[in-house]
Design a protein around this motif. Structure first.
Motif, PDB file in Angstrom:
ATOM      1  N   LEU A 172     -22.284 -26.975 -13.499  1.00 22.78           N
ATOM      2  CA  LEU A 172     -23.420 -27.909 -13.514  1.00 22.78           C
ATOM      3  C   LEU A 172     -23.610 -28.457 -12.097  1.00 22.78           C
ATOM      4  CD1 LEU A 172     -22.480 -29.864 -16.770  1.00 22.78           C
ATOM      5  CD2 LEU A 172     -24.158 -28.018 -16.548  1.00 22.78           C
ATOM      6  N   PRO A 173     -24.311 -27.721 -11.215  1.00 19.87           N
ATOM      7  CA  PRO A 173     -24.399 -28.114  -9.799  1.00 19.87           C
ATOM      8  C   PRO A 173     -25.209 -29.377  -9.545  1.00 19.87           C
ATOM      9  CG  PRO A 173     -25.824 -26.233 -10.256  1.00 19.87           C
ATOM     10  CD  PRO A 173     -25.009 -26.458 -11.496  1.00 19.87           C
ATOM     11  N   ARG A 174     -26.128 -29.729 -10.446  1.00 21.30           N
ATOM     12  CA  ARG A 174     -26.983 -30.886 -10.214  1.00 21.30           C
ATOM     13  C   ARG A 174     -26.358 -32.140 -10.812  1.00 21.30           C
ATOM     14  NH1 ARG A 174     -32.888 -29.170 -12.097  1.00 21.30           N
ATOM     15  NH2 ARG A 174     -33.280 -31.300 -11.307  1.00 21.30           N
ATOM     16  N   ILE A 175     -26.517 -33.267 -10.107  1.00 20.30           N
ATOM     17  CA  ILE A 175     -25.911 -34.531 -10.541  1.00 20.30           C
ATOM     18  C   ILE A 175     -26.427 -34.946 -11.902  1.00 20.30           C
ATOM     19  CG2 ILE A 175     -25.745 -36.999 -10.017  1.00 20.30           C
ATOM     20  CD1 ILE A 175     -25.791 -36.296  -7.082  1.00 20.30           C
ATOM     21  N   GLU A 176     -27.741 -34.805 -12.128  1.00 19.26           N
ATOM     22  CA  GLU A 176     -28.315 -35.245 -13.402  1.00 19.26           C
ATOM     23  C   GLU A 176     -27.778 -34.424 -14.581  1.00 19.26           C
ATOM     24  OE1 GLU A 176     -31.792 -33.251 -11.106  1.00 19.26           O
ATOM     25  OE2 GLU A 176     -29.892 -34.276 -10.669  1.00 19.26           O
ATOM     26  N   GLN A 177     -27.420 -33.175 -14.333  1.00 20.43           N
ATOM     27  CA  GLN A 177     -26.832 -32.351 -15.398  1.00 20.43           C
ATOM     28  C   GLN A 177     -25.453 -32.881 -15.799  1.00 20.43           C
ATOM     29  OE1 GLN A 177     -26.928 -28.531 -13.452  1.00 20.43           O
ATOM     30  NE2 GLN A 177     -28.888 -27.931 -14.407  1.00 20.43           N
ATOM     31  N   ARG A 178     -24.670 -33.254 -14.775  1.00 17.58           N
ATOM     32  CA  ARG A 178     -23.329 -33.786 -15.077  1.00 17.58           C
ATOM     33  C   ARG A 178     -23.424 -35.143 -15.750  1.00 17.58           C
ATOM     34  NH1 ARG A 178     -22.598 -31.641  -9.884  1.00 17.58           N
ATOM     35  NH2 ARG A 178     -22.474 -33.685  -8.857  1.00 17.58           N
ATOM     36  N   TYR A 179     -24.400 -35.955 -15.337  1.00 17.54           N
ATOM     37  CA  TYR A 179     -24.591 -37.250 -16.000  1.00 17.54           C
ATOM     38  C   TYR A 179     -25.042 -37.051 -17.451  1.00 17.54           C
ATOM     39  CZ  TYR A 179     -23.892 -40.808 -12.404  1.00 17.54           C
ATOM     40  OH  TYR A 179     -23.331 -41.682 -11.510  1.00 17.54           O
ATOM     41  N   ALA A 180     -25.935 -36.084 -17.687  1.00 19.98           N
ATOM     42  CA  ALA A 180     -26.388 -35.808 -19.060  1.00 19.98           C
ATOM     43  C   ALA A 180     -25.219 -35.389 -19.944  1.00 19.98           C
ATOM     44  CB  ALA A 180     -27.458 -34.720 -19.037  1.00 19.98           C
ATOM     45  N   GLN A 234     -31.450 -39.602 -16.900  1.00 19.71           N
ATOM     46  CA  GLN A 234     -32.362 -40.379 -16.061  1.00 19.71           C
ATOM     47  C   GLN A 234     -31.606 -41.131 -14.969  1.00 19.71           C
ATOM     48  OE1 GLN A 234     -35.578 -40.207 -16.094  1.00 19.71           O
ATOM     49  NE2 GLN A 234     -35.676 -38.865 -17.882  1.00 19.71           N
ATOM     50  N   ILE A 235     -30.452 -41.704 -15.341  1.00 18.80           N
ATOM     51  CA  ILE A 235     -29.634 -42.403 -14.332  1.00 18.80           C
ATOM     52  C   ILE A 235     -29.169 -41.412 -13.257  1.00 18.80           C
ATOM     53  CG2 ILE A 235     -27.466 -43.637 -13.950  1.00 18.80           C
ATOM     54  CD1 ILE A 235     -27.788 -44.793 -16.790  1.00 18.80           C
ATOM     55  N   GLY A 236     -28.725 -40.239 -13.718  1.00 18.90           N
ATOM     56  CA  GLY A 236     -28.266 -39.219 -12.774  1.00 18.90           C
ATOM     57  C   GLY A 236     -29.375 -38.749 -11.853  1.00 18.90           C
ATOM     58  N   ARG A 237     -30.600 -38.604 -12.419  1.00 18.86           N
ATOM     59  CA  ARG A 237     -31.709 -38.162 -11.585  1.00 18.86           C
ATOM     60  C   ARG A 237     -32.043 -39.221 -10.538  1.00 18.86           C
ATOM     61  NH1 ARG A 237     -37.455 -36.240 -14.046  1.00 18.86           N
ATOM     62  NH2 ARG A 237     -37.668 -38.487 -14.427  1.00 18.86           N
ATOM     63  N   SER A 238     -32.013 -40.496 -10.942  1.00 20.33           N
ATOM     64  CA  SER A 238     -32.270 -41.569  -9.971  1.00 20.33           C
ATOM     65  C   SER A 238     -31.231 -41.563  -8.858  1.00 20.33           C
ATOM     66  CB  SER A 238     -32.268 -42.930 -10.676  1.00 20.33           C
ATOM     67  OG  SER A 238     -33.294 -43.005 -11.638  1.00 20.33           O
ATOM     68  N   LYS A 239     -29.962 -41.360  -9.251  1.00 19.01           N
ATOM     69  CA  LYS A 239     -28.906 -41.306  -8.240  1.00 19.01           C
ATOM     70  C   LYS A 239     -29.095 -40.107  -7.320  1.00 19.01           C
ATOM     71  CE  LYS A 239     -23.915 -41.269  -7.558  1.00 19.01           C
ATOM     72  NZ  LYS A 239     -22.583 -41.271  -8.192  1.00 19.01           N
ATOM     73  N   ALA A 240     -29.488 -38.966  -7.894  1.00 18.40           N
ATOM     74  CA  ALA A 240     -29.714 -37.751  -7.088  1.00 18.40           C
ATOM     75  C   ALA A 240     -30.850 -37.977  -6.092  1.00 18.40           C
ATOM     76  CB  ALA A 240     -30.022 -36.569  -7.996  1.00 18.40           C
ATOM     77  N   LEU A 277     -31.796 -40.864  -4.896  1.00 17.48           N
ATOM     78  CA  LEU A 277     -31.310 -41.796  -3.881  1.00 17.48           C
ATOM     79  C   LEU A 277     -30.445 -41.083  -2.846  1.00 17.48           C
ATOM     80  CD1 LEU A 277     -31.056 -44.695  -2.857  1.00 17.48           C
ATOM     81  CD2 LEU A 277     -29.099 -44.995  -4.395  1.00 17.48           C
ATOM     82  N   ILE A 278     -29.557 -40.232  -3.344  1.00 16.17           N
ATOM     83  CA  ILE A 278     -28.692 -39.466  -2.425  1.00 16.17           C
ATOM     84  C   ILE A 278     -29.528 -38.554  -1.541  1.00 16.17           C
ATOM     85  CG2 ILE A 278     -26.925 -37.665  -2.325  1.00 16.17           C
ATOM     86  CD1 ILE A 278     -25.684 -38.906  -4.836  1.00 16.17           C
ATOM     87  N   ASP A 279     -30.563 -37.936  -2.138  1.00 15.90           N
ATOM     88  CA  ASP A 279     -31.427 -37.039  -1.369  1.00 15.90           C
ATOM     89  C   ASP A 279     -32.187 -37.806  -0.286  1.00 15.90           C
ATOM     90  OD1 ASP A 279     -32.633 -34.389  -0.987  1.00 15.90           O
ATOM     91  OD2 ASP A 279     -34.473 -35.362  -1.650  1.00 15.90           O
ATOM     92  N   GLU A 280     -32.692 -38.995  -0.627  1.00 17.40           N
ATOM     93  CA  GLU A 280     -33.396 -39.811   0.342  1.00 17.40           C
ATOM     94  C   GLU A 280     -32.475 -40.226   1.485  1.00 17.40           C
ATOM     95  OE1 GLU A 280     -35.204 -43.107  -1.574  1.00 17.40           O
ATOM     96  OE2 GLU A 280     -36.598 -41.902  -2.765  1.00 17.40           O
ATOM     97  N   ILE A 281     -31.252 -40.635   1.129  1.00 19.21           N
ATOM     98  CA  ILE A 281     -30.287 -41.034   2.158  1.00 19.21           C
ATOM     99  C   ILE A 281     -29.966 -39.847   3.066  1.00 19.21           C
ATOM    100  CG2 ILE A 281     -27.907 -41.773   2.553  1.00 19.21           C
ATOM    101  CD1 ILE A 281     -28.150 -43.455  -0.006  1.00 19.21           C
ATOM    102  N   SER A 282     -29.806 -38.661   2.457  1.00 18.16           N
ATOM    103  CA  SER A 282     -29.513 -37.456   3.232  1.00 18.16           C
ATOM    104  C   SER A 282     -30.666 -37.107   4.176  1.00 18.16           C
ATOM    105  CB  SER A 282     -29.237 -36.283   2.296  1.00 18.16           C
ATOM    106  OG  SER A 282     -29.033 -35.092   3.013  1.00 18.16           O
ATOM    107  N   GLN A 283     -31.906 -37.218   3.667  1.00 16.55           N
ATOM    108  CA  GLN A 283     -33.066 -36.937   4.505  1.00 16.55           C
ATOM    109  C   GLN A 283     -33.175 -37.924   5.658  1.00 16.55           C
ATOM    110  OE1 GLN A 283     -36.591 -36.726   2.106  1.00 16.55           O
ATOM    111  NE2 GLN A 283     -35.951 -34.885   1.003  1.00 16.55           N
ATOM    112  N   ARG A 284     -32.878 -39.201   5.363  1.00 12.84           N
ATOM    113  CA  ARG A 284     -32.917 -40.203   6.418  1.00 12.84           C
ATOM    114  C   ARG A 284     -31.880 -39.903   7.496  1.00 12.84           C
ATOM    115  NH1 ARG A 284     -33.727 -46.147   3.514  1.00 12.84           N
ATOM    116  NH2 ARG A 284     -35.801 -45.723   2.630  1.00 12.84           N
ATOM    117  N   ARG A 285     -30.679 -39.510   7.053  1.00 21.84           N
ATOM    118  CA  ARG A 285     -29.633 -39.167   8.020  1.00 21.84           C
ATOM    119  C   ARG A 285     -30.043 -37.962   8.864  1.00 21.84           C
ATOM    120  NH1 ARG A 285     -24.217 -39.759   4.189  1.00 21.84           N
ATOM    121  NH2 ARG A 285     -24.087 -42.058   4.266  1.00 21.84           N
ATOM    122  N   GLN A 286     -30.648 -36.966   8.207  1.00 19.52           N
ATOM    123  CA  GLN A 286     -31.105 -35.785   8.943  1.00 19.52           C
ATOM    124  C   GLN A 286     -32.198 -36.155   9.942  1.00 19.52           C
ATOM    125  OE1 GLN A 286     -32.294 -32.862   6.078  1.00 19.52           O
ATOM    126  NE2 GLN A 286     -30.224 -32.560   5.251  1.00 19.52           N
TER     127      GLN A 286
END
Length: 518
Positions: A6-14, A67-73, A75-84
């Motif tokens: 389950l590579p996606r965070i929302e899948q593991r949260y589900a 839904q919680i996992g997708r929100s976290k994903a 957020l992580i993606d936004e933080i990663s993009q900002r860092r990039q």
């Protein structure tokens, strides 16, 4: 293992929510059984709606956790993009976009770090300037110039591995920093390596371009506090290196330090001298080769320094160009030369040297016209002398300026022809009335067959393009006879007369052996 399946965070949260939702009904059933009276205990004590809700708990919690996992994903993606983005902006701020090399800001940061570190370190700084890069840009286009810069950057980075670091300072200037405490011998080896990189032509997309380089070298000294101090010394050494033909390098030393101080003194005194009116003009006659009659005088500026005495233009003109004082100084020369020439008997004219910065001044043509109008000097008695190196600065603008001057009746002479990059194209492209052959040929043509042939070629060029030819530096009758036989129109030099003061021009014209001619 779970991340693989389950590579996606929302899948593991589900999945976690579904598991939690599965155990919750079981806990509820167990609690219900424990809390009921023994005689009421039953597995089917829940109402139908409650039982349905318990059965759907895994689905509800799975969806909620998803839904919680997708929100976290997100957020992580936004933080990663900002860092990039931050990393990209930081990289762009410290690197040149065209070549990928570290830029001026990065160089300043690195030098400041070395300044603060001090210790036993005495890093070397090599300032590299390309030869004829402007010619490449003007003749082949800026896109080819950019390709050449990228190719040079690639060669430099491949040939100079760490710890040396290559920077692009801007334009066609590069810097190589050698950290630590390299000896002069080590720095010389690096300079020779760099010069060797320019021996082979650069194979670009559609062109094969040959180039050279000049290098100025200096070391970080104990008293240095800023990058500008190092670059100033390296630039002085670079200026000396550029005086040598081909790729070369020069170290900043005590002699250059004294020269640098002398130039600084000149620059400091120049502004005061302009305001105080310490400049004056001398005039050297130009005569017809056949008749020896005076046709014009060349105006030569001098500086009467209150302490150092009379200073020649070779000393202060470069400083005037560097400081921007060449414009007010050039304006004064033009007005003063026209004023003096208007006092001479016609048709004697005056020739005034004009530098590149004056051609860039949009008010230059109007100023020349105003000087002629104010003094009453006929436009045909004024000659503008321009060095051939100036013509490469902005060909279209200079061609337009010269065209306007000639349309007004002013004559144009190409000065110091035969040295530098003389081009027949300049005779074809620019409105020229006269060629002035550099004084260096006058003596050499009598001693060297090749130099004599070059003078002969230039004189024939003048005849072909139907312009008058003047040979400077004539000091003997033999030289005068030599150029007369080859068809030169005019001569200038100490055989006729050296420069004379403005007050002595009339007296010179009155000498029996001196005559006037058109």
């Amino acid at each position: 293992m779970l991340k693989t399946l389950l590579p996606r965070i929302e899948q593991r949260y589900a999945l976690a929510g579904s598991v939690f939702g599965t155990f919750l009904p079981a806990i509820c059933l167990a609690a219900d059984q424990l809390l009921r009276e023994p005689e009421q205990a039953s597995l089917f004590g829940f109402s139908a709606p409650a039982a349905t809700a318990l059965a759907l708990m895994p689905v509800f919690f799975g969806v909620g956790f998803y839904q919680i996992g997708r929100s976290k994903a997100q957020l992580i993606d936004e933080i990663s993009q900002r860092r990039q983005t931050e990393q990209r902006l930081t990289h762009d701020a410290h690197h040149d976009r065209l070549t990928g090399l570290a830029n001026r800001y990065c160089l300043e940061r690195d030098i400041q770090a070395r300044v603060e570190a001090r210790g036993e370190h005495r890093p070397a700084l090599l300032l590299i300037d390309l030869d004829r890069f402007k010619f490449v840009n003007d003749s082949l286009g800026h896109d080819v110039g950019d390709q050449l810069l990228a190719a040079i950057a690639d060669r430099l980075t491949r040939a100079l591995p760490a710890p040396a670091r290559v920077y692009r300072l801007g334009g066609d200037e590069f810097v190589v920093g050698i950290p630590g405490r390299p000896s002069q011998g080590k720095a010389e080896d690096v300079c020779r390596t760099i010069c060797g990189l320019f021996e082979a032509p650069f194979e670009l997309k559609r062109h094969r371009v040959a180039s050279g380089c000049s290098i100025g070298v200096t070391f970080l000294e104990a008293g240095d506090t800023t990058m500008s101090e190092l670059l100033k010394r390296a630039d002085v050494a670079l200026y000396e290196a550029k005086a040598v033909q081909g790729s070369s390098f020069r170290f900043f030393d005590a002699a250059l330090a004294a020269d640098m101080q002398a130039r600084a003194d000149v620059e400091r005194d120049l502004a005061r001298a302009v305001a105080a009116g310490e400049f004056f003009l001398e005039y050297q006659p130009i005569v017809g080769v056949e008749s020896r009659s005076v046709r014009a005088f060349e105006a030569l500026i001098r500086w009467r320094h209150p302490v150092k005495g009379v200073i020649n233009p070779e000393v202060f003109i470069p400083a005037a160009e560097k400081t921007g004082l060449i414009l007010p100084l050039g304006d004064w020369v033009m007005r003063e030369a026209c004023r003096e020439a208007a006092r001479w008997p016609a048709p004697a004219g005056v020739a005034v040297n004009v530098v590149g910065d004056q051609f860039k001044d949009c008010a230059f043509v109007d100023h020349v016209k105003a000087c002629l109008a104010e003094t009453g000097l006929a436009p045909g008695r004024l000659t503008i002398e321009v060095k051939e190196s100036v013509l490469s600065a902005d060909r279209a603008a200079i061609r337009e300026t010269l065209g306007k001057l000639r349309a007004h009746g002013v004559r144009v002479a190409l000065d110091d022809f035969g040295v530098g990059f003389s081009s027949i194209d300049n005779l074809r492209a620019f409105p020229i009335d006269q060629l002035k052959i550099d004084r260096s040929f006058a003596r050499a043509m009598m001693e060297n067959k090749r130099e004599a042939e070059i003078v002969d070629i230039i004189l024939k060029l003048g005849q072909t393009f139907q312009v008058t030819t003047t040979v400077e530096g004539i000091e003997s009758e033999g030289q005068l006879d030599f150029i007369r036989q080859r068809g030169a129109s005019e001569a200038q030099g100490y055989l006729i007369s050296g420069p004379v003061a403005a007050a002595d021009v009339i007296a010179l014209l009155a000498r029996p052996e001196i005559r006037l001619s058109a």
